[in-house]
Motif scaffolding. Structure first.
Motif, PDB file in Angstrom:
ATOM      1  N   ILE A  85     -10.905   6.999  -2.265  1.00 17.21           N
ATOM      2  CA  ILE A  85      -9.275   7.068  -2.209  1.00 17.21           C
ATOM      3  C   ILE A  85      -8.891   6.800  -0.771  1.00 17.21           C
ATOM      4  CG2 ILE A  85      -7.560   8.335  -3.218  1.00 17.21           C
ATOM      5  CD1 ILE A  85      -9.973   7.623  -5.261  1.00 17.21           C
ATOM      6  N   ARG A  86      -9.549   6.030   0.040  1.00 17.03           N
ATOM      7  CA  ARG A  86      -9.022   5.803   1.477  1.00 17.03           C
ATOM      8  C   ARG A  86      -8.579   4.210   1.565  1.00 17.03           C
ATOM      9  NH1 ARG A  86     -13.558   9.017   2.105  1.00 17.03           N
ATOM     10  NH2 ARG A  86     -13.433  10.990   3.455  1.00 17.03           N
ATOM     11  N   TYR A  87      -9.225   3.204   1.079  1.00 13.32           N
ATOM     12  CA  TYR A  87      -8.707   1.868   1.364  1.00 13.32           C
ATOM     13  C   TYR A  87      -8.356   1.304  -0.109  1.00 13.32           C
ATOM     14  CZ  TYR A  87      -9.549  -3.122   2.458  1.00 13.32           C
ATOM     15  OH  TYR A  87      -9.254  -4.161   2.580  1.00 13.32           O
ATOM     16  N   PRO A  88      -7.155   0.524   0.306  1.00 10.47           N
ATOM     17  CA  PRO A  88      -6.280  -0.102   1.496  1.00 10.47           C
ATOM     18  C   PRO A  88      -5.396   0.808   1.779  1.00 10.47           C
ATOM     19  CG  PRO A  88      -5.746  -1.196  -0.642  1.00 10.47           C
ATOM     20  CD  PRO A  88      -6.642  -0.127  -1.088  1.00 10.47           C
ATOM     21  N   LEU A  89      -5.198   2.069   1.393  1.00  6.32           N
ATOM     22  CA  LEU A  89      -3.979   3.050   1.712  1.00  6.32           C
ATOM     23  C   LEU A  89      -4.143   3.131   3.123  1.00  6.32           C
ATOM     24  CD1 LEU A  89      -1.575   4.784   0.730  1.00  6.32           C
ATOM     25  CD2 LEU A  89      -3.093   6.739   0.211  1.00  6.32           C
ATOM     26  N   ASN A  90      -4.937   3.600   3.589  1.00  2.00           N
ATOM     27  CA  ASN A  90      -5.117   3.858   5.399  1.00  2.00           C
ATOM     28  C   ASN A  90      -4.749   2.660   5.866  1.00  2.00           C
ATOM     29  OD1 ASN A  90      -7.358   2.356   4.762  1.00  2.00           O
ATOM     30  ND2 ASN A  90      -8.789   3.348   5.698  1.00  2.00           N
ATOM     31  N   GLU A  91      -4.752   1.530   5.626  1.00  2.00           N
ATOM     32  CA  GLU A  91      -4.149   0.308   6.396  1.00  2.00           C
ATOM     33  C   GLU A  91      -2.752   0.017   5.808  1.00  2.00           C
ATOM     34  OE1 GLU A  91      -6.793  -3.109   5.875  1.00  2.00           O
ATOM     35  OE2 GLU A  91      -8.447  -2.278   6.909  1.00  2.00           O
ATOM     36  N   GLU A  92      -2.392   0.317   4.698  1.00  5.22           N
ATOM     37  CA  GLU A  92      -1.108   0.062   4.170  1.00  5.22           C
ATOM     38  C   GLU A  92      -0.001   0.904   4.851  1.00  5.22           C
ATOM     39  OE1 GLU A  92       0.607  -2.422   1.703  1.00  5.22           O
ATOM     40  OE2 GLU A  92      -1.269  -3.477   2.565  1.00  5.22           O
ATOM     41  N   LEU A  93      -0.551   2.068   5.113  1.00  5.29           N
ATOM     42  CA  LEU A  93       0.481   2.949   5.628  1.00  5.29           C
ATOM     43  C   LEU A  93       0.702   2.859   7.426  1.00  5.29           C
ATOM     44  CD1 LEU A  93      -1.030   6.511   4.399  1.00  5.29           C
ATOM     45  CD2 LEU A  93       1.144   5.406   3.637  1.00  5.29           C
ATOM     46  N   LEU A  94      -0.087   2.009   7.954  1.00  2.99           N
ATOM     47  CA  LEU A  94       0.283   1.497   9.283  1.00  2.99           C
ATOM     48  C   LEU A  94       1.225   0.173   9.310  1.00  2.99           C
ATOM     49  CD1 LEU A  94      -3.381   1.902  10.692  1.00  2.99           C
ATOM     50  CD2 LEU A  94      -1.343   3.537  10.744  1.00  2.99           C
ATOM     51  N   THR A  95       1.380  -0.414   8.215  1.00  2.51           N
ATOM     52  CA  THR A  95       2.135  -1.808   8.373  1.00  2.51           C
ATOM     53  C   THR A  95       3.724  -1.121   8.504  1.00  2.51           C
ATOM     54  OG1 THR A  95       2.626  -1.781   6.177  1.00  2.51           O
ATOM     55  CG2 THR A  95       0.733  -2.791   6.871  1.00  2.51           C
ATOM     56  N   ASP A  96       4.615  -2.161   9.032  1.00  2.29           N
ATOM     57  CA  ASP A  96       5.884  -1.867   9.017  1.00  2.29           C
ATOM     58  C   ASP A  96       6.644  -1.973   7.739  1.00  2.29           C
ATOM     59  OD1 ASP A  96       5.935  -1.468  11.882  1.00  2.29           O
ATOM     60  OD2 ASP A  96       6.023  -3.739  12.232  1.00  2.29           O
ATOM     61  N   ALA A  97       6.223  -2.689   6.875  1.00  2.00           N
ATOM     62  CA  ALA A  97       6.732  -2.669   5.602  1.00  2.00           C
ATOM     63  C   ALA A  97       7.413  -1.651   4.820  1.00  2.00           C
ATOM     64  CB  ALA A  97       5.858  -3.764   4.378  1.00  2.00           C
ATOM     65  N   PRO A  98       8.370  -1.331   4.230  1.00  2.00           N
ATOM     66  CA  PRO A  98       8.707   0.000   3.632  1.00  2.00           C
ATOM     67  C   PRO A  98       8.047   0.460   2.387  1.00  2.00           C
ATOM     68  CG  PRO A  98      10.313  -1.704   2.935  1.00  2.00           C
ATOM     69  CD  PRO A  98       9.281  -2.587   3.902  1.00  2.00           C
ATOM     70  N   ASN A  99       7.224  -0.626   1.890  1.00  2.00           N
ATOM     71  CA  ASN A  99       6.381  -0.212   0.628  1.00  2.00           C
ATOM     72  C   ASN A  99       4.864  -0.512   0.925  1.00  2.00           C
ATOM     73  OD1 ASN A  99       6.905  -3.131   0.725  1.00  2.00           O
ATOM     74  ND2 ASN A  99       6.108  -3.332  -1.237  1.00  2.00           N
ATOM     75  N   ILE A 100       4.096  -0.196   0.042  1.00  2.00           N
ATOM     76  CA  ILE A 100       2.851  -0.395  -0.104  1.00  2.00           C
ATOM     77  C   ILE A 100       2.115  -1.244  -1.076  1.00  2.00           C
ATOM     78  CG2 ILE A 100       2.093   1.740   1.252  1.00  2.00           C
ATOM     79  CD1 ILE A 100       1.623   3.084  -1.269  1.00  2.00           C
ATOM     80  N   ASN A 101       1.207  -1.898  -1.062  1.00  2.00           N
ATOM     81  CA  ASN A 101       0.565  -2.866  -2.131  1.00  2.00           C
ATOM     82  C   ASN A 101       0.079  -1.964  -3.209  1.00  2.00           C
ATOM     83  OD1 ASN A 101      -1.923  -2.014  -1.641  1.00  2.00           O
ATOM     84  ND2 ASN A 101      -2.526  -3.853  -0.459  1.00  2.00           N
ATOM     85  N   GLU A 102      -0.284  -2.973  -4.196  1.00  2.00           N
ATOM     86  CA  GLU A 102      -0.630  -2.427  -5.664  1.00  2.00           C
ATOM     87  C   GLU A 102      -1.597  -1.644  -5.550  1.00  2.00           C
ATOM     88  OE1 GLU A 102      -1.663  -4.239 -10.127  1.00  2.00           O
ATOM     89  OE2 GLU A 102      -1.643  -5.380  -8.557  1.00  2.00           O
ATOM     90  N   ALA A 103      -2.715  -1.666  -4.889  1.00  2.00           N
ATOM     91  CA  ALA A 103      -3.877  -0.882  -4.945  1.00  2.00           C
ATOM     92  C   ALA A 103      -3.642   0.518  -4.036  1.00  2.00           C
ATOM     93  CB  ALA A 103      -4.963  -1.564  -4.266  1.00  2.00           C
ATOM     94  N   ALA A 104      -2.744   0.434  -3.208  1.00  2.00           N
ATOM     95  CA  ALA A 104      -2.351   1.723  -2.387  1.00  2.00           C
ATOM     96  C   ALA A 104      -1.469   2.163  -3.346  1.00  2.00           C
ATOM     97  CB  ALA A 104      -1.858   1.119  -0.946  1.00  2.00           C
ATOM     98  N   THR A 105      -0.550   1.805  -3.828  1.00  2.00           N
ATOM     99  CA  THR A 105       0.202   2.421  -4.944  1.00  2.00           C
ATOM    100  C   THR A 105      -0.451   3.346  -5.779  1.00  2.00           C
ATOM    101  OG1 THR A 105       1.969   0.532  -4.751  1.00  2.00           O
ATOM    102  CG2 THR A 105       2.142   2.167  -6.518  1.00  2.00           C
ATOM    103  N   GLN A 106      -1.658   2.837  -6.385  1.00  2.00           N
ATOM    104  CA  GLN A 106      -2.552   3.522  -7.313  1.00  2.00           C
ATOM    105  C   GLN A 106      -3.253   4.619  -6.556  1.00  2.00           C
ATOM    106  OE1 GLN A 106      -2.586   3.474 -10.436  1.00  2.00           O
ATOM    107  NE2 GLN A 106      -1.051   1.652 -10.465  1.00  2.00           N
ATOM    108  N   LEU A 107      -3.655   4.373  -5.393  1.00  2.00           N
ATOM    109  CA  LEU A 107      -4.400   5.484  -4.900  1.00  2.00           C
ATOM    110  C   LEU A 107      -3.711   6.509  -4.261  1.00  2.00           C
ATOM    111  CD1 LEU A 107      -7.023   3.055  -2.657  1.00  2.00           C
ATOM    112  CD2 LEU A 107      -7.357   4.248  -4.768  1.00  2.00           C
TER     113      LEU A 107
END
Length: 691
Positions: A85-107
């Motif tokens: 339950i780390r990847y890709p949430l750990n990377e998505e949280l560092l982006t400038d986008a206001p949202n996170i991708n589908e996998a990170a949304t589940q995690l």
């Protein structure tokens, strides 16, 4: 290097297994046997690997799965490739986008958060995150309450929401503030770990802070079950506090039960001994209570646990119920709400082992191909309780005893003032739909801060102030009343038991209104009561959800409204005040403006044909839906002689508007407020004469 994976020892100097023990081939079902693809260059974040396949056995091997059984949902693959339950949430949280991708949304759900956006806005989406805390038994320390109140103002939408699982929800947190908010909750002795996601959710227990052996034991048991089933791999603290640990010491019996692998329940040497890399097929819910007290909606949980005491009130063991669940899908008849049923009785020292055996049975056998059917209720419905019990007993290592006989259940709200049993008082406060806001939020904070009070959240979206000295009762009562937090005698009985989910505008699943719509719906129900001649002290259990997932448990209501289209609801009837009976669908696609056409004939018939003290839910079950449909179909309006309780109170527009303005402050109709004033005046006059 020699790596032990379950019952198999793998020897290969080029293998590096430790962070990823338990990964399995995407083509292999999650069952009693797990496959692990290994080679010299494993990439844990992709599904590719070389063909060397090694089996890691944690439980007795089943026969090979068929091709149909090997299919897995997308979420299962996200979990497998996530490095616990780390990847890709750990990377998505560092982006400038206001949202996170589908996998990170589940995690991120496993971390206690849902990504949302405001559906009232037109044009681009304004993304934000809802955070849900995890508070076993609904316990919230003074320190945590004040921290949550501050966070709501600084980073949320200025409100706190009390949930039906005794937790807080904080809405409107934007991505760049997530780490600040999460770390603040953790550093104030709170947590959001496991409040969402495919694992055990918040463990319910009665919110009343009674100093009684059975209540204390129920709450202690709930705390221990929550600790037993808390993830162990550290992903939560890695993400939000850079790996710093804030976990409190666990009771030795919890550690012992978690580590015990006498009956093949665990993944040896895994970072997640109970959950493995895949966790559970879906969310899992547990409630603990004492006999008669069904404040926790016991039968809606995957596991219901009831303390059994001897004649002296000393806890001896537990009755266990399994297979409850509310979620369903519209027009898919193979999905359904279900009540938990008795599994058996266990002595008190075995409860953690029994709960673990049930969880592992679901882990090993729950469906992972179609998430609509992944809850444990579908496994039990498919197998039957006898087979389910037999499999659980293999993991438990014992036979369950027959359930002990219990008294009848009651719903307990714990509203108003009561004694704790230690010389102090508690005060239960009704909060409409659990939304703490405005003046009430400010006053609650002032009272909780001034008197250094701990609080508890109830499964009915209300709040209990605890540990109050008797000398504080009067000033606290006055302060609360001035902010609209009134004693239960001044709250409409319909509001006391009503619940609604948040629904629009933030929930992505909502089809129609629930929380925003229920104040008006309850006023309309009260108006129909008055019209057909039902007295003010009459009430029914009303629950409203914006979609069929059932977050406010509408399928246990006497009158459940479930969103099934824009401004349209399914009507469910047949639940009971004690929440021991499942409601059934009465009508589909009833437009919101047409609800009175259904309510009037139903309530009129109930008033006219009910047996002595018969609840509305019991009445609808006794009469039967076929007869009720006939009554609704032939309805021509309330006979004029029937409105014997209805008084025409307003003869001029000015008086009505003045009273209506006052009534709106208390979320009531003008008629309701006027009736209360008259009733209270009559009572005071009567009391004066009697003295």
């Amino acid at each position: 290097m020699s790596a032990s994976i379950g019952a198999v020892v793998v020897k290969d100097p080029s293998l590096h297994l430790k962070p990823f023990t338990g990964f399995r081939n995407n083509n292999t079902p999650y069952s009693s046997t797990y496959s692990l693809l290994l080679d010299k260059r494993i990439n844990p974040f992709t599904s590719s690997a070389s063909p060397a396949s090694i089996r890691a056995v944690s439980t007795p091997v089943k026969k090979e799965a068929s091709a149909a059984e090997t299919k897995r949902s997308k979420v299962e693959i996200f979990k497998e490739q996530s490095n616990y339950i780390r990847y890709p949430l750990n990377e998505e949280l560092l982006t400038d986008a206001p949202n996170i991708n589908e996998a990170a949304t589940q995690l991120i759900k496993f971390h206690g958060s849902y990504q949302q956006y405001d559906r009232d806005e037109r044009g681009g989406r304004s993304y934000s995150f809802m955070l849900r805390t995890k508070n076993p038994c609904g316990k919230v320390s003074n320190q945590l309450y004040l921290a949550m109140d501050d966070l709501a103002d600084q980073f949320g939408i200025g409100t706190l929401r009390l949930t039906t699982r005794q937790t807080f929800q904080l809405h409107g947190v934007i991505k760049k503030n997530l780490k600040t908010v999460m770390s603040t909750i953790i550093k104030n002795m709170g947590s959001t770990l496991g409040a969402c996601g495919d694992l055990n959710r918040n463990v319910l227990a009665p919110a009343a802070p009674y100093v009684r052996k059975d209540y204390l034991f129920a709450q202690e048991t709930a705390d221990n079950i929550a600790a037993l089933l808390t993830p162990q791999s550290g992903f939560y603290y890695d993400m939000w506090v850079d790996g710093e640990q804030f976990m409190t010491a666990e009771p030795p019996e919890v550690v012992k039960a978690r580590n015990d692998n006498s009956h093949g329940t665990n993944f040896p040497d895994s970072a997640e001994p109970i959950y493995g890399t895949q966790f559970l097929p879906r969310k899992f819910k547990i409630a603990v209570t004492v006999p008669t007290d069904n404040s926790v909606d016991l039968f809606t949980n995957d596991i219901g646990v009831v303390v059994v005491t001897d004649d002296n009130g000393d806890p001896q063991g537990f009755n266990i119920y399994v297979g409850g669940g509310m979620g369903r899908t519209h027009r898919v008849e193979t999905t359904f709400p279900r009540l938990a049923e008795p599994l058996g009785y266990v002595p008190k020292e075995d409860i953690l082992y029994a709960v673990k055996a049930i969880v592992v049975t679901q882990r090993e056998n729950g469906r992972r191909d179609d998430r609509r059917y992944s809850r444990m209720k579908y496994l039990i419905d498919s197998w039957g309780i006898e087979k389910f019990r037999s499999v659980v007993e293999q993991y438990y290592g014992k036979k369950f005893e027959s359930p002990r006989e219990l008294p009848e259940w009651e719903f307990k709200s714990y509203l108003g003032w009561d004694e704790q049993g230690d010389g102090r008082l508690f005060c239960g406060l009704h909060v409409d739909s659990g939304r703490v806001k405005g003046v009430a939020k400010k006053t609650l904070r002032e009272v909780i801060e001034k008197y250094n009070l701990n609080v508890r959240i109830t499964p009915n979206q209300n709040i209990v102030l605890c540990d109050i000295r008797p000398s504080w009762k009067r000033p606290i009562t006055v302060a609360l009343a001035q902010s609209g937090l009134l004693p239960p005698t001044y709250v409409d009985p319909l509001n006391i038991t009503a619940m609604a989910c948040p629904a629009l505008p933030l929930c992505p699943l909502a089809i129609t209104e629930a929380e925003r719509g229920i104040p008006d719906l309850l006023k309309r129900v009260r108006s129909v009561f008055e019209k057909v001649g039902l007295p003010y002290n009459e009430s029914i259990v009303v629950r409203v959800t914006g979609c069929p997932n059932g977050c406010a448990r509408p399928y246990m209501a006497e009158l459940g409204l479930v969103g099934d289209g824009p401004n349209s609801y399914q009507i469910w009837l047949g639940g009971t005040p004690a929440q021991t009976s499942l409601a059934r669908t009465f009508m589909n696609k009833v437009k919101i403006q047409d609800l009175e056409k259904v309510f009037e004939p139903l309530f009129y018939s109930w008033r006219l044909k009910r047996k002595s003290k018969e609840s509305f839910g019991d009445f609808t079950n006794r009469v039967g839906f076929e007869k009720l449909e006939e009554i609704v179909g032939k309805w021509e309006g309330v006979p004029k002689s029937s409105s014997r309780y209805y008084l025409k109170l307003f003869t001029d527009k000015e008086t009505y508007e003045a009273v209506d303005a006052l009534a709106r402050v208390e979320n009531k109709s003008a008629h309701q407020l006027a009736i209360e004033v008259i009733r209270n005046y009559a009572a005071s006059q009567q009391n004066g004469k009697s003295q």
